[in-house]
Write a protein that holds these residues in place. Structure first.
Motif, short mmCIF file in Angstrom:
data_model
loop_
_atom_site.label_atom_id
_atom_site.label_comp_id
_atom_site.label_asym_id
_atom_site.label_seq_id
_atom_site.Cartn_x
_atom_site.Cartn_y
_atom_site.Cartn_z
N ALA A 160 11.74 95.28 9.84
CA ALA A 160 12.58 95.56 8.67
C ALA A 160 11.74 96.05 7.49
O ALA A 160 10.67 95.51 7.20
CB ALA A 160 13.36 94.31 8.28
N GLN A 161 12.27 97.05 6.80
CA GLN A 161 11.61 97.58 5.60
C GLN A 161 12.28 97.10 4.32
O GLN A 161 11.65 97.10 3.26
CB GLN A 161 11.64 99.12 5.63
N ARG A 162 13.54 96.66 4.42
CA ARG A 162 14.28 96.25 3.23
C ARG A 162 15.06 94.97 3.54
O ARG A 162 16.02 95.00 4.33
CB ARG A 162 15.23 97.36 2.76
N VAL A 163 14.65 93.88 2.94
CA VAL A 163 15.29 92.58 3.15
C VAL A 163 15.64 92.00 1.79
O VAL A 163 14.84 92.03 0.85
CB VAL A 163 14.36 91.61 3.92
N ALA A 164 16.85 91.45 1.69
CA ALA A 164 17.31 90.83 0.44
C ALA A 164 17.66 89.38 0.70
O ALA A 164 17.83 88.94 1.84
CB ALA A 164 18.52 91.58 -0.12
N GLY A 165 17.78 88.62 -0.38
CA GLY A 165 18.13 87.21 -0.29
C GLY A 165 19.38 86.89 -1.08
O GLY A 165 19.72 87.57 -2.06
N LEU A 166 20.08 85.84 -0.68
CA LEU A 166 21.29 85.39 -1.34
C LEU A 166 21.23 83.88 -1.50
O LEU A 166 21.20 83.14 -0.51
CB LEU A 166 22.53 85.79 -0.52
N GLU A 167 21.19 83.41 -2.74
CA GLU A 167 21.14 81.97 -3.01
C GLU A 167 22.56 81.38 -2.98
O GLU A 167 23.05 80.85 -3.96
CB GLU A 167 20.51 81.72 -4.37
N TYR A 168 23.15 81.47 -1.84
CA TYR A 168 24.52 80.97 -1.67
C TYR A 168 24.56 80.24 -0.34
O TYR A 168 24.12 80.76 0.69
CB TYR A 168 25.53 82.12 -1.67
N VAL A 169 25.08 79.03 -0.34
CA VAL A 169 25.20 78.27 0.90
C VAL A 169 26.38 78.84 1.70
O VAL A 169 27.54 78.67 1.31
CB VAL A 169 25.41 76.77 0.63
N VAL A 170 26.06 79.51 2.77
CA VAL A 170 27.08 80.15 3.60
C VAL A 170 27.46 79.27 4.79
O VAL A 170 28.61 78.90 4.97
CB VAL A 170 26.59 81.53 4.08
N VAL A 171 26.49 78.91 5.59
CA VAL A 171 26.77 78.22 6.85
C VAL A 171 26.63 76.71 6.71
O VAL A 171 25.68 76.21 6.10
CB VAL A 171 25.82 78.72 7.97
N GLU A 172 27.60 76.00 7.28
CA GLU A 172 27.49 74.56 7.46
C GLU A 172 27.09 74.33 8.91
O GLU A 172 27.89 74.51 9.83
CB GLU A 172 28.81 73.87 7.12
N TYR A 173 25.82 73.97 9.09
CA TYR A 173 25.20 73.85 10.40
C TYR A 173 25.42 72.42 10.91
O TYR A 173 24.86 71.47 10.39
CB TYR A 173 23.71 74.18 10.26
N ARG A 174 26.25 72.28 11.92
CA ARG A 174 26.65 70.97 12.41
C ARG A 174 25.56 70.36 13.30
O ARG A 174 25.15 70.96 14.29
CB ARG A 174 27.95 71.07 13.20
N GLN A 175 25.15 69.15 12.96
CA GLN A 175 24.18 68.42 13.77
C GLN A 175 24.95 67.54 14.76
O GLN A 175 25.39 66.44 14.43
CB GLN A 175 23.28 67.56 12.88
N ARG A 176 25.12 68.03 15.95
CA ARG A 176 25.92 67.32 16.96
C ARG A 176 25.10 66.24 17.64
O ARG A 176 23.91 66.41 17.91
CB ARG A 176 26.47 68.30 17.98
N ARG A 177 25.76 65.12 17.94
CA ARG A 177 25.10 64.05 18.70
C ARG A 177 24.98 64.45 20.17
O ARG A 177 24.03 64.06 20.85
CB ARG A 177 25.90 62.75 18.60
N GLN A 178 25.99 65.16 20.66
CA GLN A 178 26.03 65.55 22.06
C GLN A 178 26.50 67.00 22.13
O GLN A 178 27.19 67.48 21.26
CB GLN A 178 27.00 64.67 22.84
N GLY A 179 26.12 67.67 23.20
CA GLY A 179 26.67 69.00 23.47
C GLY A 179 25.81 70.15 23.01
O GLY A 179 26.00 71.28 23.44
N SER A 180 24.85 69.90 22.12
CA SER A 180 23.99 70.99 21.65
C SER A 180 23.04 71.39 22.78
O SER A 180 22.51 70.55 23.50
CB SER A 180 23.18 70.53 20.43
#
Length: 766
Positions: free
Chosen positions: A201-221
């Motif tokens: 990549a030659q052009r990368v930007a950032g966004l200070e916004y919480v987009v994803v809620e990453y679920r920490q599963r006990r089982q199934g991951s």
């Protein structure tokens, strides 16, 4: 006619084994305020109902496309399939058990516009845990550094320290496909994709916004896979990264940092015993050392301190050196966990010792222990399973755990054991099968070889399991860590409908197998005869030609001490008139109510709170009046009127929480007439609305949603699956159009009586 413009975003969702989460995932996208997107949900031959759920969304939302792969290929193959179908400017890879927060797509679109369409946009995320806590990521400071800039990753190497996953960034599609990127098979494919795309990549930007809620599963991951060899693919994935970087100019510093991240990833994986058990650690270190030495940059210096020592040991590949390092670092595993578990014991020493001895003796393969409602009268799904097992598995003996207070209610022919006795602990230690519609006490330890069948006792309108953490009225009396320990004992979870399966999978995160059989206790609604209905009504004292209305409200979590009717029962009975009989069943959590007893004594109503069979009460009733009780889902099988009396809906859903809007009036949500005041309830019966065509249409949609698997053979399906070990559910579910519920009271009263032998034959042939 000009071709439609491509959507701004293609949200690609691989779908496998996520029926408890995929609905929430899809809703988080389809309810976004920003509308210019498409969703490509790729079913990777999921064995559960995930594929049917994405079909449901696709049928009602043209922005959602459900793609079904012909064979299972893993998450990488599913993502590749999604890319092949994508038309959007940008690709967002979202896992089926995660979700995005409101406003996310708008925030991304605005930042992409401001940055003039970079190849990659990286955003923030949080981790959500089963205890309800939310853990911020460490991404924020890195994104803040490029808040108003567009950069080359090779010039901003700190960006490589951001969690190396593809779902915390979006890729411009022409960049992604133009460079020929595809996901590989196996685990750890994200790291390969992140480090190769960031290198190009030659052009990368950032966004200070919480987009994803990453679920920490006990089982199934997939990352919790118990197959250690699946985790060895990490070496191949990183080797592909370095093969990709080989010969590309100007990447020396980039390559060195990726190397450091690789070794840290090796160490992280190695430290997790559920990924790399002791029996595979020597081989893992040997392979890690080989990959380390092959790709070590010239002049590389390991980090300082203990981390650097771990780098050096990994380079050497010496398992002996690693064990010595663990000892120095004070991280040697101990057996103190077993000591902690022993503190759970209570009761007399003799019983504890006896139970411990019994657990060392062979399991009785032909013994099943049943219990219902914390040792109350044998009933509900466990009783229906027991009755079916006596016919289909006659060699299996069944005993019931019943408290002394209910001993007299045990039907003849059933064996009873009392809790906290030597007989009880012997049975709990030796029985092959443990069957309950709630949980057995915490002191019960499930042995290897035992099978725990959780039947549940209702369809969840109210929030259950871990969802209760968010509702203080119930959470204050619940130990959720203990709850999860109890859930971990389950091998099978019986489900009455798809809604229940999705809820149980999500709120009870454990490794059980869902049995989508329907509820065994509801079989009677398709097997009972006209003679049965007449008999039950006669035993209850319901005269011929009378309309019997069953009023069965649920418990209030903020009001558990005594039954307080939300309905003026005396007035309601008077308004109904002499042609009606009001049957009142208070929730079993409540003790006797003097006012209810007085009304019953005067003949104004019939108090059926202590009647042993809810199913018989339903068969006797011409209509059901309830609020939020799960009895409505069972009663719907009879295709008789259901009236919802919900005078405190807002308080109930605030205090306890609900899984859908019962009062929406939408088909599938509402089972019939709704009354929110006593006057409205009386008018519903006075006007005949309770049994009118609009109410019947709502009831039909409700039945289609919640009674799809109830056909009279649920108990047989459970017994064949659990006790007989049959691989597939059978008999197959009878189509709704071919089912005939038990006759209504009106029909039953007009049906000629059959001789007893003919009745028995009719029951067996039904």
């Amino acid at each position: 006619m000009p071709a439609a413009a491509n959507p701004r975003f293609s949200v690609i969702i691989p779908v496998y084994g996520v029926e408890g989460y995929i609905r929430e995932c899809l809703e988080s996208v389809t309810t976004q305020s920003y509308r210019d997107f498409e969703v490509i949900a790729v079913d990777d031959c999921s064995l559960d109902s995930s594929g049917a759920i994405i079909d449901e969304f696709a049928a009602r939302d043209p922005r959602v496309r459900a793609v079904h792969r012909a064979e299972n290929g893993g998450i990488g193959a599913a993502r590749n399939t999604g890319v092949e179908h994508a038309r959007g400017d940008y690709l967002l890879f979202l896992d089926g058990d995660d979700s995005i927060r409101p406003g996310s797509l708008q925030a991304m679109a605005d930042r992409l516009d401001a940055a003039q369409d970079p190849e990659i946009l990286i955003f923030d995320h949080v981790r959500t845990h089963v205890d309800g806590s939310v853990e911020p990521s460490r991404t924020g400071p890195h994104l803040a550094d490029i808040r108003d800039r567009v950069v080359r990753p090779v010039d901003e190497l700190a960006l490589l320290r951001i969690f190396a996953v593809v779902w915390n960034r979006v890729y411009r599609r022409d960049f992604f496909t133009g460079e020929g990127y595809t996901f590989t098979d196996g685990l750890y494919e994200d790291a390969l994709m992140v480090y190769t795309t960031m290198a190009a990549a030659q052009r990368v930007a950032g966004l200070e916004y919480v987009v994803v809620e990453y679920r920490q599963r006990r089982q199934g991951s997939s990352m919790r896979s118990s197959s250690p060899r699946k985790h060895f693919v990490i070496f191949d994935q990183y080797q592909r990264v370095f093969d990709y970087l080989e010969g590309r100019p100007g990447l020396d510093a980039y390559r060195e940092l990726v190397f450091e991240r690789m070794v840290a990833h090796f160490l992280y994986t190695f430290a997790r015993g559920f990924r790399i058990p002791r029996s595979h650690r020597r081989a893992y270190l040997k392979q890690a050392s080989k990959t380390y030495r092959r790709n070590e940059p010239a002049g590389f210096t390991p980090p300082p301190g203990m981390v650097g020592l771990k780098f050096k040991v990994m380079r050497s590949g010496s398992y002996t050196a690693w064990e010595a390092l663990k000892t120095v670092n004070g991280t040697r595993e101990t057996a103190f966990g077993a000591l902690g578990r022993s503190k759970r014991w209570g009761g007399r020493k003799a019983l504890r010792a006896y139970y411990a001895v019994q657990r060392r003796l062979p399991i009785d393969e032909n013994l099943a222990v049943y219990s219902a409602y914390w040792g109350r009268t044998p009933s509900c799904n466990p009783l229906a399973v027991h009755e079916a097992a006596k016919k289909l598995a006659p060699g299996l003996r069944g005993v019931w755990v019943v408290n002394q207070a209910y001993a007299r209610t045990v039907p003849s022919g059933l064996s009873r054991i009392a809790p906290a006795t030597f007989g009880y602990w012997k049975a709990m230690a030796r029985a092959k099968y443990l069957v309950n519609n709630v949980n057995f006490p915490d002191a019960v330890i499930k042995r290897p070889g035992q099978v725990h069948l959780q039947t549940h006792h209702g369809t969840p309108l109210k929030r259950m399991g871990l969802d209760q953490q968010h509702y203080p009225a119930v959470a204050r009396s619940m130990d959720f860590d203990k709850l999860l320990e109890r859930v971990d004992r389950w091998d099978y979870s019986v489900s009455s409908n798809q809604h229940s399966t999705e809820q149980w999978e999500r709120v009870y995160p454990a490794a059980f197998q869902s049995l989508n059989t329907g509820y065994p206790r509801n079989d009677v609604y398709y097997r009972a005869t006209a003679a049965d209905v007449r008999r039950i009504r006669g035993e209850l004292g319901i005269g011929q030609g009378k309309k019997a209305l069953l009023y069965a409200p649920t418990v209030r979590d903020h009001q558990k001490d005594a039954f307080v009717s939300r309905l003026d029962l005396g007035r309601f009975a008077r308004e109904l008139g002499p042609d009606h009989v009001l049957l009142v069943r208070a929730h079993y959590f409540y003790g006797g109510d003097p006012e209810l007893a007085a009304l019953a004594e005067s003949g104004a109503l019939v108090d059926v709170s202590r009647h042993p069979s809810v199913e018989e009460l339903c068969l006797a009733a011409d209509a059901l009046i309830t609020d939020y009780s799960s009895i409505m889902f069972d009663y719907a099988n009879l295709d008789r009127p259901i009236v919802t009396y919900a005078d405190d809906w807002e308080m109930y859903r605030t205090c306890r929480g609900v899984t859908f809007d019962l009062l929406s009036g939408e088909p599938g949500d509402t089972p019939g007439v709704i009354a929110t005041t006593e006057d409205e309830l009386i008018e519903a019966f006075r006007s005949g609305a309770w049994k009118g065509e609009p109410a019947a249409a709502l009831r039909q949609a409700f039945r289609e949603r919640f009674c799809a698997w109830d056909d009279g053979f649920a108990a047989e399906r459970v017994v064949r699956s659990v006790f007989l070990g049959e691989d597939r559910l059978r008999p197959p579910v009878v189509p709704a159009t071919e089912r005939t519920p038990a006759p209504s009271p009106t029909t039953a009263e007009g049906t000629p009586a059959l001789p007893q032998d003919t009745l028995a034959e009719a029951r067996s042939d039904h």
